[in-house]
Design a protein around this motif. Structure first.
Motif, PDB file in Angstrom:
ATOM      1  N   UNK A  33       0.825  -1.208   0.000  1.00 39.07           N
ATOM      2  CA  UNK A  33       0.000   0.000   0.000  1.00 39.07           C
ATOM      3  C   UNK A  33       0.860   1.258   0.000  1.00 39.07           C
ATOM      4  N   UNK A  34       2.013   1.213   0.687  1.00 36.10           N
ATOM      5  CA  UNK A  34       2.929   2.352   0.692  1.00 36.10           C
ATOM      6  C   UNK A  34       3.451   2.619  -0.712  1.00 36.10           C
ATOM      7  N   UNK A  35       3.812   1.535  -1.430  1.00 32.00           N
ATOM      8  CA  UNK A  35       4.277   1.699  -2.800  1.00 32.00           C
ATOM      9  C   UNK A  35       3.206   2.265  -3.715  1.00 32.00           C
ATOM     10  N   UNK A  36       1.973   1.787  -3.569  1.00 35.72           N
ATOM     11  CA  UNK A  36       0.876   2.298  -4.394  1.00 35.72           C
ATOM     12  C   UNK A  36       0.613   3.775  -4.098  1.00 35.72           C
ATOM     13  N   UNK A  37       0.650   4.139  -2.820  1.00 34.61           N
ATOM     14  CA  UNK A  37       0.428   5.542  -2.449  1.00 34.61           C
ATOM     15  C   UNK A  37       1.544   6.432  -2.978  1.00 34.61           C
ATOM     16  N   UNK A  38       2.775   5.905  -2.983  1.00 34.47           N
ATOM     17  CA  UNK A  38       3.897   6.676  -3.512  1.00 34.47           C
ATOM     18  C   UNK A  38       3.717   6.943  -5.006  1.00 34.47           C
ATOM     19  N   UNK A  39       3.187   5.966  -5.739  1.00 36.57           N
ATOM     20  CA  UNK A  39       2.934   6.152  -7.174  1.00 36.57           C
ATOM     21  C   UNK A  39       1.893   7.237  -7.426  1.00 36.57           C
ATOM     22  N   UNK A  40       0.981   7.427  -6.460  1.00 33.63           N
ATOM     23  CA  UNK A  40      -0.074   8.435  -6.625  1.00 33.63           C
ATOM     24  C   UNK A  40       0.395   9.836  -6.257  1.00 33.63           C
ATOM     25  N   UNK A  41       1.537   9.960  -5.584  1.00 29.48           N
ATOM     26  CA  UNK A  41       2.008  11.274  -5.140  1.00 29.48           C
ATOM     27  C   UNK A  41       2.250  12.254  -6.291  1.00 29.48           C
ATOM     28  N   UNK A  42       2.882  11.831  -7.395  1.00 35.48           N
ATOM     29  CA  UNK A  42       3.090  12.803  -8.481  1.00 35.48           C
ATOM     30  C   UNK A  42       1.798  13.334  -9.087  1.00 35.48           C
ATOM     31  N   UNK A  43       0.705  12.579  -8.938  1.00 33.72           N
ATOM     32  CA  UNK A  43      -0.567  12.991  -9.531  1.00 33.72           C
ATOM     33  C   UNK A  43      -1.408  13.800  -8.548  1.00 33.72           C
ATOM     34  N   UNK A  44      -1.624  13.239  -7.344  1.00 40.31           N
ATOM     35  CA  UNK A  44      -2.511  13.901  -6.394  1.00 40.31           C
ATOM     36  C   UNK A  44      -1.841  14.413  -5.138  1.00 40.31           C
ATOM     37  N   UNK A  45      -0.539  14.196  -5.005  1.00 36.52           N
ATOM     38  CA  UNK A  45       0.127  14.594  -3.772  1.00 36.52           C
ATOM     39  C   UNK A  45       1.089  15.739  -3.920  1.00 36.52           C
ATOM     40  N   UNK A  46       0.920  16.547  -4.979  1.00 40.71           N
ATOM     41  CA  UNK A  46       1.859  17.649  -5.239  1.00 40.71           C
ATOM     42  C   UNK A  46       1.414  18.964  -4.609  1.00 40.71           C
ATOM     43  N   UNK A  47       0.320  18.946  -3.883  1.00 39.72           N
ATOM     44  CA  UNK A  47      -0.161  20.172  -3.253  1.00 39.72           C
ATOM     45  C   UNK A  47       0.784  20.662  -2.176  1.00 39.72           C
ATOM     46  N   UNK A  48       0.627  21.905  -1.812  1.00 39.21           N
ATOM     47  CA  UNK A  48       1.490  22.494  -0.795  1.00 39.21           C
ATOM     48  C   UNK A  48       1.262  21.838   0.555  1.00 39.21           C
ATOM     49  N   UNK A  49       2.322  21.781   1.331  1.00 34.82           N
ATOM     50  CA  UNK A  49       2.278  21.182   2.662  1.00 34.82           C
ATOM     51  C   UNK A  49       2.409  22.277   3.698  1.00 34.82           C
ATOM     52  N   UNK A  50       1.503  22.280   4.672  1.00 32.18           N
ATOM     53  CA  UNK A  50       1.531  23.267   5.753  1.00 32.18           C
ATOM     54  C   UNK A  50       1.606  22.507   7.079  1.00 32.18           C
ATOM     55  N   UNK A  51       2.824  22.261   7.512  1.00 34.10           N
ATOM     56  CA  UNK A  51       3.014  21.472   8.723  1.00 34.10           C
ATOM     57  C   UNK A  51       2.883  22.339   9.966  1.00 34.10           C
ATOM     58  N   UNK A  52       2.227  21.770  10.943  1.00 33.08           N
ATOM     59  CA  UNK A  52       2.115  22.382  12.265  1.00 33.08           C
ATOM     60  C   UNK A  52       2.191  21.260  13.278  1.00 33.08           C
ATOM     61  N   UNK A  53       2.270  21.623  14.532  1.00 33.86           N
ATOM     62  CA  UNK A  53       2.336  20.591  15.569  1.00 33.86           C
ATOM     63  C   UNK A  53       1.097  19.704  15.511  1.00 33.86           C
ATOM     64  N   UNK A  54      -0.059  20.322  15.316  1.00 34.66           N
ATOM     65  CA  UNK A  54      -1.308  19.556  15.261  1.00 34.66           C
ATOM     66  C   UNK A  54      -1.305  18.571  14.097  1.00 34.66           C
ATOM     67  N   UNK A  55      -0.873  19.019  12.926  1.00 34.91           N
ATOM     68  CA  UNK A  55      -0.858  18.161  11.741  1.00 34.91           C
ATOM     69  C   UNK A  55       0.126  17.012  11.915  1.00 34.91           C
ATOM     70  N   UNK A  56       1.323  17.304  12.432  1.00 36.33           N
ATOM     71  CA  UNK A  56       2.344  16.267  12.618  1.00 36.33           C
ATOM     72  C   UNK A  56       1.881  15.228  13.630  1.00 36.33           C
ATOM     73  N   UNK A  57       1.319  15.694  14.733  1.00 36.36           N
ATOM     74  CA  UNK A  57       0.836  14.763  15.763  1.00 36.36           C
ATOM     75  C   UNK A  57      -0.306  13.922  15.209  1.00 36.36           C
TER      76      UNK A  57
END
Length: 299
Positions: A182-206
């Motif tokens: 499942x990790x490999x399949x999700x990684x393949x989807x990153x170039x298509x649907x996972x290119x959005x901006x990332x906004x990390x915060x303590x809440x998001x990381x936790x």
């Protein structure tokens, strides 16, 4: 079972919080990756080895897609517009989808009126929650995405039970291999649907860390242990507790409002699911015998 209900029931809360900084595909990848690390450690600690048969890995591609990669993304998409508590209730329709799939592929035979009534009642409850006559646009699509995720789980369970379970590979090794896939399949989807901006915060990381380590990794291990100890049928009853956990956590921490229609829909769904799981008890061997034979055996 209580710990598992808390882990899985709270997953909808963590998904909602993780969406503040990550998109659904990114959440799915991180969740699968962290869960895979946890279960791999548990697998090798138990001296179990990952399967080596290529056919098993081919089957795991199907199981991982419908059991992890796809529903994880769909839950993220759905919870953009649907409350986490309602998402937990809609997830409880998985047994209803499983029953429909069983009827379609012929593994479910002799459907009794009680179970049929439960199937219809359960979908009636989802309509109450969904309320298509009141909603339009993204809200409706969000509810449909969560229903599709629940159906995806049912497809995976049916497939695993038919071609993977009980074929010589230990359950913990299968779960580890499935999450790695499942990790490999999700990684393949990153170039298509996972290119959005990332906004990390303590809440998001936790949130995403708890979702991956506990809601995916340890939850998988506990579930397989529960199946081994209590049997698959008894283990599935944990699904009845998930909506209660998700609704209470959503109301307590996300200020998600509840109305009479949603509460009524939740109750109808739970009653319907319970009816589909109802099975007639087998008659006692003594009572099934001829009464005269029983008397003849009496001292």
């Amino acid at each position: 079972m209580g710990v598992l209900a808390l882990l899985w029931g709270s997953s909808f809360l963590w998904i909602k919080l993780a969406l503040h900084g990550l998109n659904p595909v990114q959440i799915s990848f991180v969740r699968c990756a962290l869960g895979a690390v946890v279960v791999l450690v548990l697998c090798y600690s138990a001296r179990s080895r990952l399967p080596r048969d290529r056919k098993v890995w081919a089957h795991l591609l199907f199981a991982a897609f419908f059991g992890n990669a796809l529903p994880f993304v769909l839950f993220g998409v759905g919870e953009r517009t649907v409350d986490s508590g309602v998402a937990g209730v809609l997830n409880a329709t998985t047994p209803l989808w499983a029953l429909l799939i069983g009827l379609a592929i012929g593994t479910e035979r002799g459907l009794r009126p009680v179970r049929l009534g439960g199937l219809l009642l359960g979908f009636g409850g989802t309509l109450l929650i969904f309320a298509p006559w009141q909603q339009a646009g993204l809200a409706s699509w969000g509810a449909l995405a969560i229903l599709a995720a629940a159906a995806s789980y049912a497809v995976a369970y049916a497939y695993i039970g038919r071609v993977l379970s009980g074929r010589g590979t230990t359950p913990i090794a299968l779960s580890a291999a499935q999450l790695v896939t499942a990790t490999g399949l999700s990684a393949l989807a990153l170039p298509v649907g996972g290119t959005g901006s990332v906004h990390l915060s303590v809440t998001v990381i936790v949130a995403v860390s708890i979702l991956g380590v506990f809601g995916t990794g340890f939850a998988f291990a506990i579930n397989y242990r529960l199946i081994a100890d209590e049997g698959a049928t008894n283990a599935t009853t944990v699904g009845y507790l998930l909506p209660v956990v998700s609704v209470l956590l959503g109301a307590a921490f996300l200020n998600e409002g509840l109305n009479v229609r949603v509460i009524a829909g939740m109750l109808v769904v739970l009653v319907g699911v319970g009816m589909t799981r109802w099975q007639r008890k087998a008659p006692s061997p003594v009572l099934a015998e001829d009464p005269t034979a029983v008397l003849a055996k009496a001292p």
